[in-house]
Design a protein around this motif. Structure first.
Motif, PDB file in Angstrom:
ATOM      1  N   ARG A  42      26.324  42.718  45.922  1.00 42.82           N
ATOM      2  CA  ARG A  42      26.892  43.478  47.243  1.00 42.82           C
ATOM      3  C   ARG A  42      25.931  43.555  48.156  1.00 42.82           C
ATOM      4  NH1 ARG A  42      27.146  46.879  43.254  1.00 42.82           N
ATOM      5  NH2 ARG A  42      28.830  45.989  41.433  1.00 42.82           N
ATOM      6  N   ALA A  99      32.249  42.879  47.230  1.00 42.87           N
ATOM      7  CA  ALA A  99      32.587  43.492  45.785  1.00 42.87           C
ATOM      8  C   ALA A  99      32.494  41.889  45.213  1.00 42.87           C
ATOM      9  CB  ALA A  99      33.915  43.490  45.255  1.00 42.87           C
ATOM     10  N   ASP A 156      34.032  44.356  39.874  1.00 42.96           N
ATOM     11  CA  ASP A 156      34.467  45.981  40.801  1.00 42.96           C
ATOM     12  C   ASP A 156      36.029  45.783  41.069  1.00 42.96           C
ATOM     13  OD1 ASP A 156      31.609  46.117  40.953  1.00 42.96           O
ATOM     14  OD2 ASP A 156      31.458  45.077  42.771  1.00 42.96           O
ATOM     15  N   SER A 157      36.433  46.836  41.836  1.00 43.07           N
ATOM     16  CA  SER A 157      38.326  47.261  41.928  1.00 43.07           C
ATOM     17  C   SER A 157      38.528  46.975  43.111  1.00 43.07           C
ATOM     18  CB  SER A 157      38.579  48.372  41.027  1.00 43.07           C
ATOM     19  OG  SER A 157      40.029  48.558  41.578  1.00 43.07           O
ATOM     20  N   VAL A 158      39.234  46.461  43.821  1.00 42.31           N
ATOM     21  CA  VAL A 158      39.177  46.858  45.323  1.00 42.31           C
ATOM     22  C   VAL A 158      40.837  46.937  45.671  1.00 42.31           C
ATOM     23  CG1 VAL A 158      37.611  44.759  46.047  1.00 42.31           C
ATOM     24  CG2 VAL A 158      39.706  43.901  45.650  1.00 42.31           C
ATOM     25  N   GLN A 210      45.886  47.525  43.876  1.00 40.85           N
ATOM     26  CA  GLN A 210      44.006  47.837  43.334  1.00 40.85           C
ATOM     27  C   GLN A 210      44.293  46.434  42.823  1.00 40.85           C
ATOM     28  OE1 GLN A 210      42.355  51.557  41.883  1.00 40.85           O
ATOM     29  NE2 GLN A 210      41.336  50.828  42.937  1.00 40.85           N
ATOM     30  N   TRP A 261      34.326  39.042  46.587  1.00 39.78           N
ATOM     31  CA  TRP A 261      35.385  39.731  47.342  1.00 39.78           C
ATOM     32  C   TRP A 261      34.977  39.489  48.878  1.00 39.78           C
ATOM     33  CZ3 TRP A 261      40.162  40.002  47.283  1.00 39.78           C
ATOM     34  CH2 TRP A 261      41.699  41.105  48.226  1.00 39.78           C
TER      35      TRP A 261
END
Length: 163
Positions: free
Chosen positions: A69, A91, A95-97, A104, A113
Motif C-alpha cells: 500500500r 489497497a 483489503d476492503s475498499v 464495498q 486497487w
C-alpha cells in the motif's frame, strides 16, 4: 586493410555490448518513464520523468508480496494495454475498499486497487475495478526530471491539490 577490419570488428563488438546492456537494463532492471497528465499531482506532474525499478517484477515470482500500500507503480492501462499509467497502490489483496456510496469490495488475490493522488482528475480503479498484478510493469523509485525536483518516491502521498 587488417587494421581497418580490426577496428570495424572492435566497433561492432562494443556496439553489441552497449545495445545488449541497454536492452537488459531497460527491460529487467530499471526504465525511465515520462509521466503525462495531472492524476498524480502533487507527487508527480505532467512531463515529469521517473525511474521505475523492474527487477522485482521480472525475477521474483512472488512479486505480489512486494507490492505494498502506498507504492507508486507503473502499470499497463486495463482499458488500453498499449498505454502505461502511473498510480498509487491504495489497497492490496484481501483489503476492503469502498466503491461508491454504499458498496464495498474486497480486493481479490493477485489484484491491487490503484488510484491517483489527485482523485478529481484521475481515471483509476474506481472506474476499472481491481487491477491484476500482472499489469504492473515496475515500481517508481525516483523522480529524475525536472532535476530541481529530483527525489526518492516514498509510499506516502503528498497533500493533494484537490478542490
Amino acid at each position: 586493410m587488417r587494421a581497418l577490419v580490426s577496428k570495424g570488428v572492435k566497433w561492432m563488438r562494443w556496439s553489441a555490448i552497449t545495445v545488449s546492456f541497454g536492452y537488459i537494463s531497460f527491460n529487467f532492471i530499471a526504465e525511465p518513464i515520462l509521466c503525462s497528465g495531472s492524476s498524480m499531482e502533487p507527487t508527480l506532474s505532467d512531463k515529469d520523468i521517473i525511474l521505475t525499478e523492474r527487477y522485482s517484477s521480472v525475477f521474483i515470482k512472488s512479486y505480489n508480496r512486494n507490492v505494498q500500500r502506498g507504492d507508486v507503480v507503473v502499470a499497463r492501462c486495463p482499458a488500453n494495454p498499449n498505454t502505461l499509467i502511473c498510480k498509487r497502490v491504495a489497497a492490496i489483496a484481501g483489503d476492503s475498499v469502498r466503491h461508491g456510496f454504499l458498496s464495498q469490495q474486497v480486493i481479490p488475490r493477485g489484484h491491487v486497487w490503484l488510484t491517483g493522488d489527485n482523485t478529481n482528475y484521475s481515471t483509476d480503479s474506481r472506474d476499472w475495478g481491481p487491477i491484476p498484478i500482472g499489469l504492473i510493469v515496475g515500481k517508481a523509485v525516483l523522480k529524475i526530471w525536472p532535476f530541481e525536483d529530483f527525489q526518492i518516491l516514498d509510499n506516502k502521498p503528498k497533500n493533494s491539490s484537490k478542490t
